[in-house]
Motif scaffolding. Structure first.
Motif, PDB file in Angstrom:
ATOM      1  N   THR A 268       7.015   2.585  32.953  1.00  0.00           N
ATOM      2  CA  THR A 268       7.902   3.656  33.397  1.00  0.00           C
ATOM      3  C   THR A 268       9.252   3.166  33.920  1.00  0.00           C
TER       4      THR A 268
ATOM      5  N   ALA B  55      12.924   3.512  32.359  1.00  0.00           N
ATOM      6  CA  ALA B  55      13.575   4.811  32.172  1.00  0.00           C
ATOM      7  C   ALA B  55      14.296   5.294  33.418  1.00  0.00           C
TER       8      ALA B  55
ATOM      9  N   ARG C 138      15.837  10.394  28.909  1.00  0.00           N
ATOM     10  CA  ARG C 138      14.471  10.036  28.533  1.00  0.00           C
ATOM     11  C   ARG C 138      13.604  10.127  29.785  1.00  0.00           C
TER      12      ARG C 138
ATOM     13  N   SER D 206       9.560   8.894  31.390  1.00  0.00           N
ATOM     14  CA  SER D 206       8.267   8.237  31.266  1.00  0.00           C
ATOM     15  C   SER D 206       7.336   8.721  32.369  1.00  0.00           C
TER      16      SER D 206
ATOM     17  N   VAL E 143      10.797   1.765  24.826  1.00  0.00           N
ATOM     18  CA  VAL E 143       9.424   2.234  25.048  1.00  0.00           C
ATOM     19  C   VAL E 143       8.433   1.464  24.182  1.00  0.00           C
TER      20      VAL E 143
ATOM     21  N   HIS F 248       5.975   9.540  26.989  1.00  0.00           N
ATOM     22  CA  HIS F 248       7.384   9.172  27.004  1.00  0.00           C
ATOM     23  C   HIS F 248       8.155  10.177  26.157  1.00  0.00           C
TER      24      HIS F 248
END
Length: 271
Positions: free
Chosen positions: A44, A47, A78, A80, A231, A263
């Motif tokens: 994570t 992001a 984006r 996550s 990712v 994601h």
């Protein structure tokens, strides 16, 4: 410090000058296996936003729901989310931890199955495992509610080999970086292909074709290719799943069949 070939003096500072480690009035406690927490951080942290103008996006949302710990990050382009299963239902916790703190957690704690004891107060958090203690302030504010933007009506799914997809995006990036990493993805169910193309730039263009197992409709979307690479290199299974609802909704990227990770990559305008 002396050796046969050197004689070094390093000036120090009095131990009394070292700042005291703050003691927090613990309000809530949660225990999480170190390996699962660090895995969740790694999937994570990339992001997070680096824009200090919006501090809440420069941290990791840390939230409990029953027997789950949910980590989430976003830079508004984006998102996550990683869910970690807990042995027992936890106290209700909602806070934002600075990204730098979470990076340090991933560095200083061993990736074992031992529990990290996490204690929180209103503005501080402490991570503790076998005498390793890391203390940090929390970020004030409320993390945005991202649940409404998660696509629910998926029309197309493509299963792809992760390593092949990384290689394809890296080739495309040689040209896409001239156009802010804007690439077009065409999912072709008839030929079971994912076509990744760039616009013509001053240095050239690229079209990469990746074999896929496709279910659903033919779709064309525009996405940021560097976000895709970010990712993909943090997923840990051989196959990945790309899910598309429409060209106007976020694309979902997960490991094949994964239920505890999500994601999202926001779409770009198709020229």
């Amino acid at each position: 410090i002396k050796s046969k070939s050197s004689h070094t003096k390093i000036k120090g500072i009095a131990a009394t000058e070292f700042p005291l480690i703050p003691k927090i009035e613990k309000e809530k406690t949660i225990e999480v296996p170190a390996n699962l927490l660090i895995k969740g951080i790694n999937k994570t942290i990339f992001a997070c936003s680096t824009n200090i103008a919006r501090p809440v996006l420069a941290g990791v949302s840390f939230k409990t729901e029953g027997k789950k710990l949910i980590l989430a990050t976003t830079d508004s382009y984006r998102l996550s989310e990683s869910q970690i299963g807990l042995d027992k239902a936890a106290e209700e916790i909602t806070c934002i931890i600075p990204a730098k703190t979470m990076v340090e957690v991933g560095k200083v704690f061993p990736k074992n199955k031992e529990m990290i004891i996490i204690q929180l107060s209103s503005n501080q958090i402490v991570f503790n495992q076998d005498g390793i203690i890391l203390t940090s302030r929390l970020i004030e504010g409320q993390f945005p509610d991202y649940r409404p933007i998660i696509p629910r009506g998926i029309k197309t799914k493509a299963i792809l080999n992760r390593e092949e997809l990384i290689r394809a995006f890296k080739r495309v990036n040689l040209f896409a970086k001239e156009n802010n990493y804007n690439v077009k993805l065409e999912i072709n169910p008839g030929e079971n292909l994912l076509n990744i193309t760039t616009e013509s730039t001053e240095i050239g263009e690229e079209k990469a074709m990746v074999q896929a197992v496709v279910e659903g409709e033919e779709k064309t979307v525009a996405l940021n290719s560097q976000y895709f690479i970010d990712v993909l290199i943090n997923l840990d299974k051989e196959e990945v799943e790309l899910q598309i609802e429409s060209k106007l909704t976020p694309a979902i990227v997960i490991s094949k069949g994964e239920k505890d990770y999500l994601h999202l990559i926001m779409p770009l305008k198709i020229e």
